[in-house]
Write a protein that holds these residues in place. Structure first.
Motif, PDB file in Angstrom:
ATOM      1  N   LEU A 232      26.449  65.966  30.929  1.00 20.33           N
ATOM      2  CA  LEU A 232      26.050  65.527  32.263  1.00 20.33           C
ATOM      3  C   LEU A 232      24.996  66.441  32.869  1.00 20.33           C
ATOM      4  N   GLU A 233      24.192  65.863  33.742  1.00 25.69           N
ATOM      5  CA  GLU A 233      23.329  66.659  34.606  1.00 25.69           C
ATOM      6  C   GLU A 233      24.185  67.238  35.739  1.00 25.69           C
ATOM      7  N   PRO A 234      23.663  68.202  36.511  1.00 26.16           N
ATOM      8  CA  PRO A 234      24.447  68.771  37.620  1.00 26.16           C
ATOM      9  C   PRO A 234      24.964  67.695  38.574  1.00 26.16           C
ATOM     10  N   VAL A 235      26.188  67.901  39.072  1.00 30.88           N
ATOM     11  CA  VAL A 235      26.828  66.965  40.015  1.00 30.88           C
ATOM     12  C   VAL A 235      27.179  67.758  41.278  1.00 30.88           C
ATOM     13  N   PRO A 236      26.251  67.874  42.228  1.00 33.40           N
ATOM     14  CA  PRO A 236      26.484  68.735  43.404  1.00 33.40           C
ATOM     15  C   PRO A 236      27.712  68.360  44.224  1.00 33.40           C
ATOM     16  N   LEU A 237      28.040  67.076  44.292  1.00 39.99           N
ATOM     17  CA  LEU A 237      29.171  66.664  45.113  1.00 39.99           C
ATOM     18  C   LEU A 237      30.513  66.847  44.412  1.00 39.99           C
ATOM     19  N   ALA A 238      30.493  67.165  43.130  1.00 40.09           N
ATOM     20  CA  ALA A 238      31.744  67.360  42.396  1.00 40.09           C
ATOM     21  C   ALA A 238      31.587  68.529  41.423  1.00 40.09           C
ATOM     22  N   PRO A 239      31.533  69.745  41.932  1.00 44.13           N
ATOM     23  CA  PRO A 239      31.348  70.910  41.045  1.00 44.13           C
ATOM     24  C   PRO A 239      32.468  71.077  40.036  1.00 44.13           C
ATOM     25  N   GLU A 240      33.661  70.522  40.331  1.00 41.60           N
ATOM     26  CA  GLU A 240      34.755  70.620  39.370  1.00 41.60           C
ATOM     27  C   GLU A 240      34.451  69.814  38.111  1.00 41.60           C
ATOM     28  N   ILE A 241      33.673  68.749  38.232  1.00 41.23           N
ATOM     29  CA  ILE A 241      33.287  67.947  37.069  1.00 41.23           C
ATOM     30  C   ILE A 241      32.305  68.721  36.195  1.00 41.23           C
ATOM     31  N   GLU A 242      31.472  69.527  36.806  1.00 35.48           N
ATOM     32  CA  GLU A 242      30.490  70.307  36.048  1.00 35.48           C
ATOM     33  C   GLU A 242      31.163  71.307  35.124  1.00 35.48           C
ATOM     34  N   ARG A 243      32.375  71.743  35.461  1.00 38.15           N
ATOM     35  CA  ARG A 243      33.076  72.757  34.671  1.00 38.15           C
ATOM     36  C   ARG A 243      34.227  72.128  33.871  1.00 38.15           C
ATOM     37  N   SER A 244      34.079  70.861  33.506  1.00 34.45           N
ATOM     38  CA  SER A 244      35.160  70.161  32.830  1.00 34.45           C
ATOM     39  C   SER A 244      34.692  69.524  31.527  1.00 34.45           C
ATOM     40  N   ALA A 245      35.685  69.250  30.679  1.00 34.37           N
ATOM     41  CA  ALA A 245      35.487  68.428  29.484  1.00 34.37           C
ATOM     42  C   ALA A 245      36.194  67.107  29.753  1.00 34.37           C
ATOM     43  N   LEU A 246      35.465  66.013  29.738  1.00 37.53           N
ATOM     44  CA  LEU A 246      35.981  64.712  30.156  1.00 37.53           C
ATOM     45  C   LEU A 246      36.272  63.836  28.941  1.00 37.53           C
ATOM     46  N   VAL A 247      37.509  63.368  28.850  1.00 41.10           N
ATOM     47  CA  VAL A 247      37.913  62.492  27.742  1.00 41.10           C
ATOM     48  C   VAL A 247      38.410  61.174  28.320  1.00 41.10           C
ATOM     49  N   GLY A 248      38.444  60.148  27.499  1.00 35.79           N
ATOM     50  CA  GLY A 248      38.907  58.848  27.955  1.00 35.79           C
ATOM     51  C   GLY A 248      40.387  58.876  28.325  1.00 35.79           C
ATOM     52  N   TRP A 249      40.771  58.025  29.257  1.00 35.13           N
ATOM     53  CA  TRP A 249      42.163  57.985  29.745  1.00 35.13           C
ATOM     54  C   TRP A 249      43.142  57.661  28.612  1.00 35.13           C
ATOM     55  N   THR A 250      42.787  56.668  27.807  1.00 36.94           N
ATOM     56  CA  THR A 250      43.666  56.267  26.698  1.00 36.94           C
ATOM     57  C   THR A 250      43.770  57.364  25.652  1.00 36.94           C
ATOM     58  N   ALA A 251      42.641  57.976  25.300  1.00 37.91           N
ATOM     59  CA  ALA A 251      42.659  59.053  24.307  1.00 37.91           C
ATOM     60  C   ALA A 251      43.472  60.237  24.811  1.00 37.91           C
ATOM     61  N   ALA A 252      43.380  60.529  26.108  1.00 39.78           N
ATOM     62  CA  ALA A 252      44.147  61.645  26.661  1.00 39.78           C
ATOM     63  C   ALA A 252      45.645  61.372  26.569  1.00 39.78           C
ATOM     64  N   GLU A 253      46.058  60.131  26.824  1.00 37.26           N
ATOM     65  CA  GLU A 253      47.479  59.791  26.753  1.00 37.26           C
ATOM     66  C   GLU A 253      47.992  59.795  25.310  1.00 37.26           C
ATOM     67  N   GLU A 254      47.203  59.276  24.390  1.00 37.11           N
ATOM     68  CA  GLU A 254      47.673  59.126  23.011  1.00 37.11           C
ATOM     69  C   GLU A 254      47.485  60.383  22.169  1.00 37.11           C
ATOM     70  N   LEU A 255      46.466  61.172  22.459  1.00 33.87           N
ATOM     71  CA  LEU A 255      46.152  62.311  21.601  1.00 33.87           C
ATOM     72  C   LEU A 255      46.458  63.667  22.228  1.00 33.87           C
ATOM     73  N   LEU A 256      46.530  63.737  23.556  1.00 38.29           N
ATOM     74  CA  LEU A 256      46.667  65.035  24.219  1.00 38.29           C
ATOM     75  C   LEU A 256      47.919  65.149  25.078  1.00 38.29           C
ATOM     76  N   GLY A 257      48.793  64.169  25.052  1.00 36.75           N
ATOM     77  CA  GLY A 257      50.035  64.239  25.811  1.00 36.75           C
ATOM     78  C   GLY A 257      49.857  64.131  27.307  1.00 36.75           C
ATOM     79  N   PHE A 258      48.817  63.470  27.772  1.00 39.61           N
ATOM     80  CA  PHE A 258      48.564  63.296  29.204  1.00 39.61           C
ATOM     81  C   PHE A 258      49.611  62.367  29.807  1.00 39.61           C
ATOM     82  N   ASP A 259      50.153  62.744  30.991  1.00 38.62           N
ATOM     83  CA  ASP A 259      51.233  61.969  31.612  1.00 38.62           C
ATOM     84  C   ASP A 259      50.757  60.733  32.358  1.00 38.62           C
TER      85      ASP A 259
END
Length: 408
Positions: free
Chosen positions: A202-229
């Motif tokens: 991503l390019e810089p996201v001034p309104l969401a600095p927390e997104i700039e410091r994150s690794a974003l994965v799909g909702w389904t992949a997070a539930e099936e592969l990473l134990g997301f609740d």
């Protein structure tokens, strides 16, 4: 010869002292400046430094503010974020209901919704990196139209879609990509015991600095592969500009009807708005220093004019003996002082504008020098010049012509 004389027609005419035209005033006032160029330069330098400081301070502050306002105009001020708030008891953890994003999306006036959920996993460059060295990068599951709601863009690669969101794919914020040493899509990072392929950065996201410091994965992949609740931890929404206040009042009660107080609603653009509003608060001190420099320059001009009067007593006496009045002498030296200050003011405005342009170019800012700063600064130099020239002008007009000629 008396003060009155008889004309051919037998009428008497009053003797009128000669009048100075504007051209005569300008010529007489500039004569002293032309004869002493080095002294003029040094005296005008103090005025120029003061005005340059004031123009540069105001210009740099205005340029920074203009950049913030442009960012706000591009990013918009119609985005709100719903996150878990405080529970009924101190220290109690709260969560957003799983259906909170869908409920918020049904509010009249909401245009788009994006959702993230915190995943209790770390992201590392490879499995050989110790688990504790995460670089402060969070893993977040994403769904809905997060990219469009944030008005974010991928600098390289592509955003997650219905297909990649089900498999070990990840989009990195630009800060997290830098910390992980990822420079292009196609590389891999280690999350939750397996490698994920980077599909975009991503390019810089001034309104969401927390997104700039994150690794974003799909909702389904997070539930099936990473134990997301599956619980959302942040719901971003965009509403119509004229419905922002109304939507803000409804979000908490809509997201969690049973416990609205457990939902916190924030406006991420408020920080940028506050920063734009307070931009230049520190500049007040620098403006004060510029004002002091301007006053010092005015004292220098006054000193120069006093010395000029002392050195030109013979000229003053000669002009008085040839018919110049006290008013003529006063206006001559006040004009000379005004010209001296005006030259310094013009030079200071040019220097200040140039300094602002250099700063704006270096910081990739729009170049802004307010008209009020230029006109106000030049008016200040003329006021300083008038005040600095009054005493020397009055002193010159009071010189006795005979004494001035004898001692000149």
């Amino acid at each position: 010869m008396g003060s009155r004389t008889r004309t051919r027609a037998g009428r008497r005419a009053r003797l009128v002292p000669p009048r100075l035209t504007p051209r005569d005033v300008l010529h007489a006032g500039s004569a002293g400046l032309r004869s002493r160029p080095m002294r003029v330069f040094l005296s005008a330098l103090g005025i120029a430094i003061g005005i340059a400081t004031m123009i540069a301070v105001v210009g740099i502050s205005s340029s920074s503010q203009a950049k913030l306002l442009r960012e706000l105009d591009k990013l918009g001020t119609n985005m709100l974020v719903a996150t878990p708030g405080q529970g009924m008891f101190t220290g109690q953890d709260t969560t957003l209901p799983p259906d909170a994003p869908a409920m918020i999306g049904r509010i009249d006036g909401v245009l788009s919704v994006g959702t993230t959920g915190d995943v209790a996993q770390s992201v590392r460059r490879s499995e050989n990196i110790p688990a504790g060295e995460t670089g402060g990068i969070a893993v977040k599951a994403v769904k809905d139209d997060l990219l469009g709601t944030l008005r974010a863009r991928t600098g390289s690669g592509a955003w997650l879609n219905g297909a990649t969101g089900r498999y070990p794919s990840v989009v990195l914020g630009h800060v997290s990509a830098q910390r992980l040493g990822i420079t292009a899509p196609g590389q891999q990072v280690f999350i939750g015991g397996r490698y994920f392929t980077v599909t975009g950065i991503l390019e810089p996201v001034p309104l969401a600095p927390e997104i700039e410091r994150s690794a974003l994965v799909g909702w389904t992949a997070a539930e099936e592969l990473l134990g997301f609740d599956g619980n959302p931890t942040a719901v971003y929404e965009r509403s119509a500009d004229d419905r922002v206040a109304e939507v803000r009042d409804l979000i908490a009660r809509t997201a969690n009807p049973k416990t609205p107080s457990a939902v916190s609603v924030t406006d991420p653009s408020a920080a940028l708005q506050a920063k734009a509003a307070t931009e230049g608060a520190f500049s007040t001190l620098l403006l004060g220093l510029g004002g002091i420099a301007l006053l010092v320059g005015g004292v220098g001009v006054a000193n120069t004019m006093i010395i000029s009067v002392l050195e030109r007593r013979h000229e003053i006496g000669l002009r008085r003996s040839l018919g110049a009045t006290k008013g003529h002498i006063r206006i001559q030296f006040v004009t000379e002082s005004l010209l001296l200050s005006g030259l310094g003011g013009l030079a200071g405005i040019a220097l200040g504008a140039a300094a602002t342009a250099a700063y704006a170019r270096a910081g990739d800012l729009p170049w802004v020098v307010p008209l009020w700063a230029v006109t106000g600064g030049f008016a200040a130099t003329l006021a300083i010049g008038t005040l600095a020239g009054l005493y020397p002008a009055v002193r010159a007009s009071r010189l006795s012509p005979t004494l001035a000629l004898r001692t000149g």
